[in-house]
Design an enzyme around this catalytic site. Structure first.
Site, PDB file in Angstrom:
ATOM      1  N   HIS A 319       5.146   6.410  -2.764  1.00 16.68           N
ATOM      2  CA  HIS A 319       6.051   5.432  -2.152  1.00 16.68           C
ATOM      3  C   HIS A 319       5.442   4.873  -0.869  1.00 16.68           C
ATOM      4  CE1 HIS A 319      10.145   5.611  -4.176  1.00 16.68           C
ATOM      5  NE2 HIS A 319       9.374   6.375  -4.933  1.00 16.68           N
ATOM      6  N   ARG A 323       3.905   0.682   0.300  1.00 18.22           N
ATOM      7  CA  ARG A 323       4.615  -0.123   1.294  1.00 18.22           C
ATOM      8  C   ARG A 323       3.620  -0.828   2.201  1.00 18.22           C
ATOM      9  NH1 ARG A 323       7.744   4.961   3.302  1.00 18.22           N
ATOM     10  NH2 ARG A 323       8.607   5.654   1.305  1.00 18.22           N
ATOM     11  N   ASP A 349      16.817   4.651   1.231  1.00 19.65           N
ATOM     12  CA  ASP A 349      16.469   5.208  -0.082  1.00 19.65           C
ATOM     13  C   ASP A 349      16.555   6.741  -0.009  1.00 19.65           C
ATOM     14  OD1 ASP A 349      15.583   5.530  -2.639  1.00 19.65           O
ATOM     15  OD2 ASP A 349      13.620   4.591  -2.322  1.00 19.65           O
TER      16      ASP A 349
END
Length: 442
Positions: A319, A323, A349
């Protein structure tokens, strides 16, 4: 005024489908596919309509059946695909349409309109002002041409909810041009930036230095305020990769637009979006894409760190790696406080892990009072409603599977279902991800 960017790419999009340059390869590898630039305003006014636009609208869950006004800037193929008018004529009950644009562009449309189609041709030239439905439109000169000087224009569009400048396509504008937009105080400016670092392209488009100069002049004349959203569109593959481009544009107080981005122009409060989905549905990736246009975003990770869990650590790493480098990560379960204090866009999240943390905090699994968690939910909802920045929250859709076998599982499912419903009620946009595909619910 809602503006949906149906595309933000140059005539050949970005990446160019036939190109293997570094910019195109990186854009393709990250799935950052930009189609020809166009925008849909309040689902009733369309700004440019190249051949890719009708399908783009469907891809983002929008019908063009409500479009009553099409503003065409010029007749280059990526801004005008007149075959869309024929497709429209095949639909039963197509309503009236105002076709607004330079005379040459309208002429290219006439053979695509049936004799009984309710299409009204409205030729315009720079300097004209007109009312188009609920919008006041001023036609401005563009430093761009198809066949002759004056056959390309820009639009100043003002509605009840805001005012925008649609400046695509154009090269650097002469000094006298800025007098026409002095003190306009646009809520948003969509300015083309085609060539990035390539400077030998002629004068009909902007590169990065020319873009910065134009934005500076717009600020000096009062067309751009401190709170104006300056969005670069018509982006081509001569630009650097998107993360670098975002930083370069931020020096001018601007940002790159993103295909599928929805903006609420003139609305003072931040837009609230809820993204729902099952496991591995693509919900987190979709949420990240919604916030990609912003240079600085705070990623609020509510899952925390799980000591000794290698699989969880790998997920967290994946993740983080995808980004933008300009984003920051905040690991906390005090989401309500973050919402109240935020000064830059937020991605939360997820609500499922947040609810789990609240249940843990109050010992609900061991027989603790669930009403304390209800108070946490109420606090979250109050902060969500009052948040003053764009915010996207991700949550698990838990109502579609089998009934959990354990009492604790059933309790969690019921509570998260209620949280999702309450947050959705207070959201401007709600999207469900199914097999990687976004299904708009609101």
């Amino acid at each position: 005024m809602e503006v949906l960017l149906l595309g933000t790419g140059a005539a050949d999009g970005w990446p160019n489908p036939f190109c293997t340059c570094a910019s195109c390869r990186k854009a393709l590898a990250h799935g950052r596919i930009r189609e020809q630039t166009a925008a849909l305003v309040d689902e009733t006014l369309l700004l440019d309509c190249g051949p890719e636009v009708p399908r783009a609208a469907l891809r983002y869950g929008r019908s063009l059946s409500g479009v009553r006004h099409l503003l065409i800037t010029h007749a280059h193929f990526d801004h005008l695909g007149p075959q869309a008018l024929l497709q429209r004529s095949w639909a039963d009950g197509a309503g009236p349409l105002d076709l607004v644009g330079p005379a040459d562009a309208l002429e290219a449309c006439r053979t695509w309109v049936g004799p009984d189609d309710p299409v009204r041709f409205v030729p315009v030239a720079a300097g004209d002002s007109l009312t188009v439905g609920d919008y006041r439109v001023r036609v401005l000169a563009a430093e761009h041409r198809v066949f002759r000087d004056g056959d390309a224009v820009l639009y100043d569009v003002e509605g009840a909810g805001g005012r925008i400048l649609w400046a695509c396509d154009t090269g650097p504008l002469p000094a006298h041009w800025y007098g026409h937009v002095a003190d306009a105080g646009f809520d948003a400016v969509f300015l083309e930036e085609t060539f990035g670092d390539r400077l030998d392209h002629g004068t009909d488009h902007h590169d990065l230095p020319a873009f910065a100069h134009t934005v500076e002049k717009l600020r000096e004349c009062g067309a751009v305020r401190d709170d104006t959203d300056v969005v670069a569109v018509h982006l081509g593959h001569h630009n650097p990769d998107i993360d670098t481009l975002r930083l370069r544009l931020s020096e001018s107080g601007a940002r790159p637009g993103t295909d599928g981005e929805v903006m609420v122009v003139g609305e003072p409060i931040g837009r609230r979006t809820l993204v729902l989905g099952g496991a591995r549905s693509g919900k987190s990736r979709h949420a990240e894409r919604l916030l990609e246009p912003y240079g600085a975003v705070t990623y609020v990770a509510t899952g925390g760190i799980r000591e000794g869990d290698a699989e969880w650590a790998q997920r967290v790493t994946l993740h983080r790696d995808r980004r933008p480098s300009s984003w920051s990560t905040l690991e906390t379960v005090d989401v309500a406080q973050v919402l109240r204090e935020a000064r830059e866009p937020l991605l939360i999240d997820c609500l499922g892990t947040w609810l789990t943390a609240m249940l843990d905090r109050h010992g609900v699994w061991d027989g603790g009072d669930v009403t304390a968690t209800s108070r946490d939910v109420d606090d979250l909802l109050d902060a969500w409603t009052a948040c003053r920045v764009p915010v996207v929250a991700v949550s698990n859709e838990v109502g579609s599977g089998v009934v959990p076998a354990s009492a604790s599982g059933r309790l969690f499912r019921d509570l998260l279902g209620r949280v999702n419903a309450a947050v959705a009620e207070r959201s401007d946009t709600v999207t469900l991800l199914v097999a990687g595909l976004p299904v708009p619910l609101r």
